[in-house]
Scaffold this motif. Structure first.
Motif, PDB file in Angstrom:
ATOM      1  N   ASP A  47       1.006   3.325   6.302  1.00  6.49           N
ATOM      2  CA  ASP A  47       1.351   3.333   4.878  1.00  6.49           C
ATOM      3  C   ASP A  47       1.116   4.710   4.269  1.00  6.49           C
ATOM      4  O   ASP A  47       1.916   5.191   3.456  1.00  6.49           O
TER       5      ASP A  47
ATOM      6  N   ASN B 299      -3.244   5.850   7.858  1.00  5.68           N
ATOM      7  CA  ASN B 299      -2.505   4.752   8.479  1.00  5.68           C
ATOM      8  C   ASN B 299      -1.003   4.879   8.190  1.00  5.68           C
ATOM      9  O   ASN B 299      -0.579   5.828   7.505  1.00  5.68           O
TER      10      ASN B 299
ATOM     11  N   ARG C 226     -10.298   1.812  -3.114  1.00  3.04           N
ATOM     12  CA  ARG C 226     -10.139   2.374  -1.780  1.00  3.04           C
ATOM     13  C   ARG C 226      -8.923   3.284  -1.763  1.00  3.04           C
ATOM     14  O   ARG C 226      -7.906   2.954  -2.368  1.00  3.04           O
ATOM     15  N   VAL C 227      -8.996   4.368  -1.059  1.00  4.71           N
ATOM     16  CA  VAL C 227      -7.851   5.275  -0.978  1.00  4.71           C
ATOM     17  C   VAL C 227      -6.734   4.580  -0.209  1.00  4.71           C
ATOM     18  O   VAL C 227      -6.884   4.304   0.980  1.00  4.71           O
ATOM     19  N   PRO C 228      -5.614   4.263  -0.862  1.00  7.89           N
ATOM     20  CA  PRO C 228      -4.537   3.591  -0.133  1.00  7.89           C
ATOM     21  C   PRO C 228      -3.918   4.552   0.873  1.00  7.89           C
ATOM     22  O   PRO C 228      -3.737   5.732   0.577  1.00  7.89           O
ATOM     23  N   GLY C 229      -3.626   4.041   2.066  1.00  8.01           N
ATOM     24  CA  GLY C 229      -3.065   4.905   3.102  1.00  8.01           C
ATOM     25  C   GLY C 229      -4.116   5.441   4.054  1.00  8.01           C
ATOM     26  O   GLY C 229      -3.783   6.112   5.029  1.00  8.01           O
ATOM     27  N   ILE C 230      -5.363   5.128   3.750  1.00 12.54           N
ATOM     28  CA  ILE C 230      -6.469   5.557   4.616  1.00 12.54           C
ATOM     29  C   ILE C 230      -7.197   4.314   5.125  1.00 12.54           C
ATOM     30  O   ILE C 230      -7.436   3.382   4.368  1.00 12.54           O
ATOM     31  N   GLY C 231      -7.553   4.331   6.413  1.00 11.30           N
ATOM     32  CA  GLY C 231      -8.334   3.230   6.970  1.00 11.30           C
ATOM     33  C   GLY C 231      -7.537   2.376   7.929  1.00 11.30           C
ATOM     34  O   GLY C 231      -6.330   2.164   7.742  1.00 11.30           O
ATOM     35  N   HIS C 232      -8.176   1.919   8.968  1.00  9.00           N
ATOM     36  CA  HIS C 232      -7.499   1.078   9.950  1.00  9.00           C
ATOM     37  C   HIS C 232      -8.518   0.160  10.620  1.00  9.00           C
ATOM     38  O   HIS C 232      -9.659   0.543  10.840  1.00  9.00           O
ATOM     39  N   ARG C 233      -8.065  -1.068  10.898  1.00 12.08           N
ATOM     40  CA  ARG C 233      -8.962  -2.041  11.522  1.00 12.08           C
ATOM     41  C   ARG C 233      -9.396  -1.608  12.915  1.00 12.08           C
ATOM     42  O   ARG C 233     -10.546  -1.756  13.291  1.00 12.08           O
TER      43      ARG C 233
ATOM     44  N   ASN D 219     -13.373   5.205  11.180  1.00  9.88           N
ATOM     45  CA  ASN D 219     -12.153   4.381  11.072  1.00  9.88           C
ATOM     46  C   ASN D 219     -11.261   4.808   9.904  1.00  9.88           C
ATOM     47  O   ASN D 219     -10.209   4.231   9.683  1.00  9.88           O
ATOM     48  N   LEU D 220     -11.698   5.810   9.157  1.00 10.41           N
ATOM     49  CA  LEU D 220     -10.932   6.187   7.956  1.00 10.41           C
ATOM     50  C   LEU D 220      -9.826   7.195   8.293  1.00 10.41           C
ATOM     51  O   LEU D 220      -9.738   8.285   7.725  1.00 10.41           O
TER      52      LEU D 220
ATOM     53  N   ALA E 232       0.805  -1.228   0.000  1.00 13.87           N
ATOM     54  CA  ALA E 232       0.000   0.000   0.000  1.00 13.87           C
ATOM     55  C   ALA E 232       0.838   1.278   0.000  1.00 13.87           C
ATOM     56  O   ALA E 232       0.347   2.329  -0.388  1.00 13.87           O
TER      57      ALA E 232
HETATM   58  C1  LIG Z   1      -6.947  -0.763   6.134  1.00 18.44           C
HETATM   59  C2  LIG Z   1      -8.255  -1.408   5.736  1.00 18.44           C
HETATM   60  C3  LIG Z   1      -8.005  -2.788   5.130  1.00 18.44           C
HETATM   61  C4  LIG Z   1      -9.138  -1.542   6.985  1.00 18.44           C
HETATM   62  O1  LIG Z   1     -10.266  -2.080   6.601  1.00 18.44           O
HETATM   63  P1  LIG Z   1     -11.493  -2.438   7.587  1.00 18.44           P
HETATM   64  O2  LIG Z   1     -11.374  -1.853   8.929  1.00 18.44           O
HETATM   65  O3  LIG Z   1     -11.641  -3.899   7.499  1.00 18.44           O
HETATM   66  O4  LIG Z   1     -12.613  -1.650   6.889  1.00 18.44           O
HETATM   67  P2  LIG Z   1     -13.735  -2.290   6.062  1.00 18.44           P
HETATM   68  O5  LIG Z   1     -13.153  -3.078   4.958  1.00 18.44           O
HETATM   69  O6  LIG Z   1     -14.678  -2.994   6.981  1.00 18.44           O
HETATM   70  O7  LIG Z   1     -14.435  -0.996   5.482  1.00 18.44           O
HETATM   71  C5  LIG Z   1     -15.453  -0.276   6.159  1.00 18.44           C
HETATM   72  C6  LIG Z   1     -16.022   0.767   5.198  1.00 18.44           C
HETATM   73  O8  LIG Z   1     -15.038   1.789   4.979  1.00 18.44           O
HETATM   74  C7  LIG Z   1     -14.732   1.899   3.605  1.00 18.44           C
HETATM   75  N1  LIG Z   1     -13.312   2.068   3.460  1.00 18.44           N
HETATM   76  C8  LIG Z   1     -12.362   1.381   4.103  1.00 18.44           C
HETATM   77  N2  LIG Z   1     -11.174   1.837   3.740  1.00 18.44           N
HETATM   78  C9  LIG Z   1     -11.367   2.804   2.840  1.00 18.44           C
HETATM   79  C10 LIG Z   1     -10.499   3.617   2.125  1.00 18.44           C
HETATM   80  N3  LIG Z   1      -9.175   3.481   2.254  1.00 18.44           N
HETATM   81  N4  LIG Z   1     -11.007   4.513   1.272  1.00 18.44           N
HETATM   82  C11 LIG Z   1     -12.320   4.627   1.135  1.00 18.44           C
HETATM   83  N5  LIG Z   1     -13.215   3.892   1.821  1.00 18.44           N
HETATM   84  C12 LIG Z   1     -12.737   2.970   2.661  1.00 18.44           C
HETATM   85  C13 LIG Z   1     -15.143   0.569   3.007  1.00 18.44           C
HETATM   86  O9  LIG Z   1     -15.461   0.679   1.647  1.00 18.44           O
HETATM   87  C14 LIG Z   1     -16.314   0.206   3.841  1.00 18.44           C
HETATM   88  O10 LIG Z   1     -17.449   0.868   3.373  1.00 18.44           O
HETATM   89  P3  LIG Z   1     -18.726   0.014   2.961  1.00 18.44           P
HETATM   90  O11 LIG Z   1     -19.132  -0.778   4.170  1.00 18.44           O
HETATM   91  O12 LIG Z   1     -19.705   1.037   2.536  1.00 18.44           O
HETATM   92  O13 LIG Z   1     -18.247  -0.865   1.821  1.00 18.44           O
HETATM   93  C15 LIG Z   1      -8.972  -0.555   4.698  1.00 18.44           C
HETATM   94  O14 LIG Z   1      -9.241   0.685   5.238  1.00 18.44           O
HETATM   95  C16 LIG Z   1      -8.214  -0.395   3.392  1.00 18.44           C
HETATM   96  O15 LIG Z   1      -8.324  -1.240   2.512  1.00 18.44           O
HETATM   97  N6  LIG Z   1      -7.433   0.715   3.225  1.00 18.44           N
HETATM   98  C17 LIG Z   1      -6.744   0.998   2.005  1.00 18.44           C
HETATM   99  C18 LIG Z   1      -5.466   0.155   1.849  1.00 18.44           C
HETATM  100  C19 LIG Z   1      -4.435   0.492   2.899  1.00 18.44           C
HETATM  101  O16 LIG Z   1      -4.117   1.637   3.151  1.00 18.44           O
HETATM  102  N7  LIG Z   1      -3.846  -0.531   3.502  1.00 18.44           N
HETATM  103  C20 LIG Z   1      -2.820  -0.317   4.502  1.00 18.44           C
HETATM  104  C21 LIG Z   1      -3.123  -1.151   5.665  1.00 18.44           C
HETATM  105  S1  LIG Z   1      -1.964  -0.824   6.949  1.00 18.44           S
END
Ligand SMILES: CC(C)(COP(=O)(O)OP(=O)(O)OC[C@H]1O[C@@H](n2cnc3c(N)ncnc32)[C@H](O)[C@@H]1OP(=O)(O)O)[C@@H](O)C(=O)NCCC(=O)NCCS
Ligand SMILES: CC(C)(COP(=O)(O)OP(=O)(O)OC[C@H]1O[C@@H](n2cnc3c(N)ncnc32)[C@H](O)[C@@H]1OP(=O)(O)O)[C@@H](O)C(=O)NCCC(=O)NCCS
Ligand SMILES: CC(C)(COP(=O)(O)OP(=O)(O)OC[C@H]1O[C@@H](n2cnc3c(N)ncnc32)[C@H](O)[C@@H]1OP(=O)(O)O)[C@@H](O)C(=O)NCCC(=O)NCCS
Ligand SMILES: CC(C)(COP(=O)(O)OP(=O)(O)OC[C@H]1O[C@@H](n2cnc3c(N)ncnc32)[C@H](O)[C@@H]1OP(=O)(O)O)[C@@H](O)C(=O)NCCC(=O)NCCS
Lengths: 271, 271, 271, 271
Positions: free
Chosen positions: A202, A200, A145-152, A196-197, A114
């Motif tokens: 990355d 992160n 999905r926007v890479p670099g955004i989002g966290h479990r 959660n967005l 990512a």
């Molecule tokens: C990091 C990540 C896997 C966490 O995922 P998660 O907590 O399991 O989140 P979910 O997959 O349950 O997503 C929840 C919602 O947020 C949205 N979402 C999650 N990450 C997003 C992103 N980066 N950009 C836009 N929307 C995002 C999903 O589409 C989902 O919406 P929906 O239910 O309407 O489909 C995820 O945010 C992601 O794929 N990020 C982008 C890749 C990245 O940066 N990876 C680095 C990981 S360290």
């Protein structure tokens, strides 16, 4: 031609070209710098990476940032694909290189990949002067999905400490953090959509590396594009994670673990 | 049993054991140290290697020595087996991981493997209190070259500067350099036999690592034996050389080199 | 849910799904066929590939065609990237698996990858009913060479015998060879442009595999698209070439060849 | 010297020697046999293996035996180390070669390696005319399990059908099965010790290959020793299992399986 080469009038064309290091002299050189100079000047691992990958001596704050990235990405526990395959191979009694390599091969689009994508997409969006709204909604339309955004686990009110540390380091030492600040704006927008967005690790590494390249004043625009398109940040992750994978190999060998066989009960045999 | 597990009376035995890192909490820990602590305390790459490979925080002079070894072994030009295979794979248009890995797989007994052997043989000889004469002639009888001794170009009156730098660093910072000094005595003896039989970088790193392990006072005798028998120093070489191999991959991609085909004229086709 | 699983009302979801083979019974099964049946019925290597890759028993002419492809792609001398890296690794004293793997990793877009592309492009062109003229000129506009067309040595009046043998086999045994005949028409057109633009082995295998899939009547349209998009033919090349790479490893070990070092004179060291 | 080479008086020594194949002529040759001949004569995969590994055309019963071994070892379900790592890598979204290779790297002493050892130990015991009692008890004294003997499920009164099929094939077609019959005698002795100590597939393949080499009359004693010491049978296993590993890669890609992460609950995190 062949006789011209032989007579010394024309140099035989070589089959290989190489520009990063030279081992022909008294001591090996990295990008023109002799190895003894490297030790005597008290250079660090980040400086050597800088010489061999970027073919220039970057300022100390840059090489320190590279070292921090290597440290943060060195390991992420035994459960991720890379560590898991390394552990399985080590337990099959194979040597260190085979064990390391079996794990490295899982690094790619879904594991470890990512950072480069974050750099690519944020660079493109910033350079094209997209507003956070335009960027994020544009990605959504493309179904990416926007890479670099989002966290479990992390949330808007409970940020990732490593991201904060990277930001702190950069804001203190970098001449400019414009790409990263843009990512903060993007994060503000995405946080308004879901809690959660957050940015992160990355995302932080990816955008701060753009700031490093642009801010150092040592790379032409074309060189930066090349670095981003070739994907140097993946190299950083691969190198960093090698430390962990080698560690896992030693760990399994110390523990004298037997051959791993995945449990039958955990497999759905179907058609 | 199964029902006892289910009812919570008995813990299900796990299939995997891991001791070097933990990714379950708020942030990953290396050997118990959270990643944010690592950054805040200003630790370096050597400290992270120390935590993930040795599961303890070694003193600064040790981690600095580890970093110097990584820097000295990072690359040795495009002609050695590892770099060559990486270059060929990169020129076949393959991704970074595949290119790196194709080169790593050449590391072994003949390329990069002398450091561990140097540690093993010098440790054995020193611990058994063999005189340099007994050691060298004993090896000769077994038909084994003393690993860590000998150089293609360097001579008794023109030493390898890197060896001198390593020795200088260790004599300044290490509490004891007994294994390395023993190697110097061995070198004095081998030099009396032939002028090219100097201590080489592998010999310096191998014996100084023994001094690091023994002198730090942080490893039991049994742990040191384990480290030497598992071959941690090969890990150091593998990690270090990855920097160079990744650099060669970037280099070839920057240069847009085409598919490599070994020249027919350089092959002897025979029966 | 968790308690429902524990109480046995719900099956715990497994982490792995697998559909090609089953090792739980008295003897392993490939796609439902027990191994003893395979031997007793006198099946061949092509049948086993058919079971494990396509999950069905293909008619004899199909499995025979698969075997011919494996034989034709098994080796192509010591100079190509794959064999070369395998040879270098074997000469570094590494084990069979490491040597094989170091060579396999060079297989990709520039080495061994044209078969799948030939299948993809010719399928697309034929299914869209493009005339040879439209297909070839359309590719030219996109700046892509037609995969499966062109040869270094062979000419319109001196065809590749292997292509002729494959065509002969298919015309004799296949119910239809429409994709390959389309490639012949394309070849007629390209030959009118330049005398070296003949159908090559990759083109023959790629298009005949399309005929195999479509003509056997055992695959749905969707299954064929999946096979072509996943790239099964690359698998055929990888498997086939493994025979050669293993052979080269044995060869070097028999010959007791020393460590390979690329000659300095053949490298252009530059900036 | 250099000028002598240039003046044509002396041939420049080549850096590579190769003896199994030749790609310089009109069409590639395997051990002197042109590829078109291979197809026209209706040779099979076993014949190509024979040419590229053994550099000679073995009789039909030998190449058929090789093919049966390849078929029997092609896969053993998704749970063994090799298939498991391949599945994990495929699920990380990596390409076919990376997935295959990640699995191949687990093949070694504990997974797939018993065939060569069986050949080695049984050859040594038979050639030294040890009685089954002397052989088995001698191994016990050295603390080594007899490779090729023992099975998890099969018993003296419920033999492995594949072993029986191999024996049947060899007794029908081989001029001599002396090594295998010796293994049967050894099995009779071990069965008197424990009911699970039957000859397993590895034992059958290993000893029958000795019979193939010795019985064909096409190998000198020295060549047989070389083949056994280099470990050709491991090559057979590696090649065979590649079919299965490629199959597992296709399987996971067809099933569109997501990134695999080993479950936390299955890991014991300790010190
Ligand atoms: C990091 C990540 C896997 C966490 O995922 P998660 O907590 O399991 O989140 P979910 O997959 O349950 O997503 C929840 C919602 O947020 C949205 N979402 C999650 N990450 C997003 C992103 N980066 N950009 C836009 N929307 C995002 C999903 O589409 C989902 O919406 P929906 O239910 O309407 O489909 C995820 O945010 C992601 O794929 N990020 C982008 C890749 C990245 O940066 N990876 C680095 C990981 S360290
Ligand atoms: C480094 C090395 C390859 C240099 O080799 P070289 O300059 O080509 O030297 P040669 O192979 O020509 O050897 C010259 C003589 O010195 C002897 N010699 C070389 N290295 C020796 C050693 N380490 N111990 C004992 N004798 C040695 C050789 O046996 C030979 O004697 P001989 O002619 O009577 O057979 C060689 O010294 C060596 O193998 N050293 C041990 C392995 C090692 O430390 N490798 C690290 C390399 S950085
Ligand atoms: C096989 C191949 C590499 C042989 O190349 P070559 O003999 O070196 O031919 P060149 O690269 O010198 O090309 C000569 C001319 O033919 C053209 N040409 C070559 N192959 C072509 C193809 N497949 N489609 C269209 N034009 C082609 C080239 O563009 C060139 O024209 P130009 O001089 O106007 O640019 C080449 O034909 C090719 O790339 N084919 C497609 C890939 C393929 O099938 N590979 C399998 C190899 S077994
Ligand atoms: C195939 C094998 C792993 C099956 O093992 P298993 O059914 O789990 O058998 P166990 O490990 O429980 O062994 C049971 C007893 O038989 C003995 N035994 C098992 N295989 C033996 C062999 N090949 N030679 C001598 N004794 C053997 C064990 O030592 C053990 O005795 P102990 O309890 O006194 O220590 C085992 O027989 C073996 O290691 N064989 C040799 C390697 C081999 O051929 N592998 C190919 C596998 S297809």
């Amino acid at each position: 031609l062949n006789s011209a080469i032989k007579s010394g009038k024309v140099r035989a064309p070589t089959h290989i070209i190489s520009t990063i290091s030279d081992d022909r002299g008294e001591e090996p050189c990295y990008a023109g710098v002799p190895m003894s100079t490297i030790v005597e000047k008290g250079m660090g691992v980040g400086d050597v990476i800088s010489l061999l990958w970027f073919k220039r001596s970057l300022p100390r704050y840059c090489t320190q940032f590279i070292e921090i990235c290597v440290m943060l990405c060195a390991d992420h526990g035994p459960c991720v694909s890379g560590a898991h395959n390394t552990i399985v191979t080590a337990r099959a009694g194979k040597d260190l290189v085979s064990s390391l390599v079996s794990g490295l091969l899982t690094i790619g689009p879904r594991f470890g990949g990512a950072v480069d994508d974050a750099a690519r997409y944020f660079k493109d969006a910033y350079d094209r002067k997209l507003s956070p709204y335009e960027f994020v909604e544009g990605m959504k339309k493309k179904g990416i999905r926007v890479p670099g955004i989002g966290h479990r686990i992390k949330r808007g009110d409970n940020r990732d400490k490593r991201v904060e540390l990277l930001q702190l380091f950069a804001r203190t030492h970098f001449p400019s953090t414009k790409y990263m600040e843009y990512a903060v704006e993007v994060e503000t927008y995405t946080l308004s959509k879901a809690n959660n967005l957050v940015m992160n690790v990355d995302g932080a590494i990816g955008t701060l590396f753009l700031d490093l390249l642009a801010g150092s004043g040592m790379f032409s625009k074309q060189e930066i594009d090349e670095i981003v398109s070739i994907g140097y940040l993946n190299g950083l992750f691969v190198l960093a994670r090698s430390i962990g994978l080698i560690g896992h190999t030693f760990d399994q060998k110390r523990l004298k673990q037997p051959l791993y066989r995945h449990p039958w009960e955990d497999v759905l045999y179907t058609k």
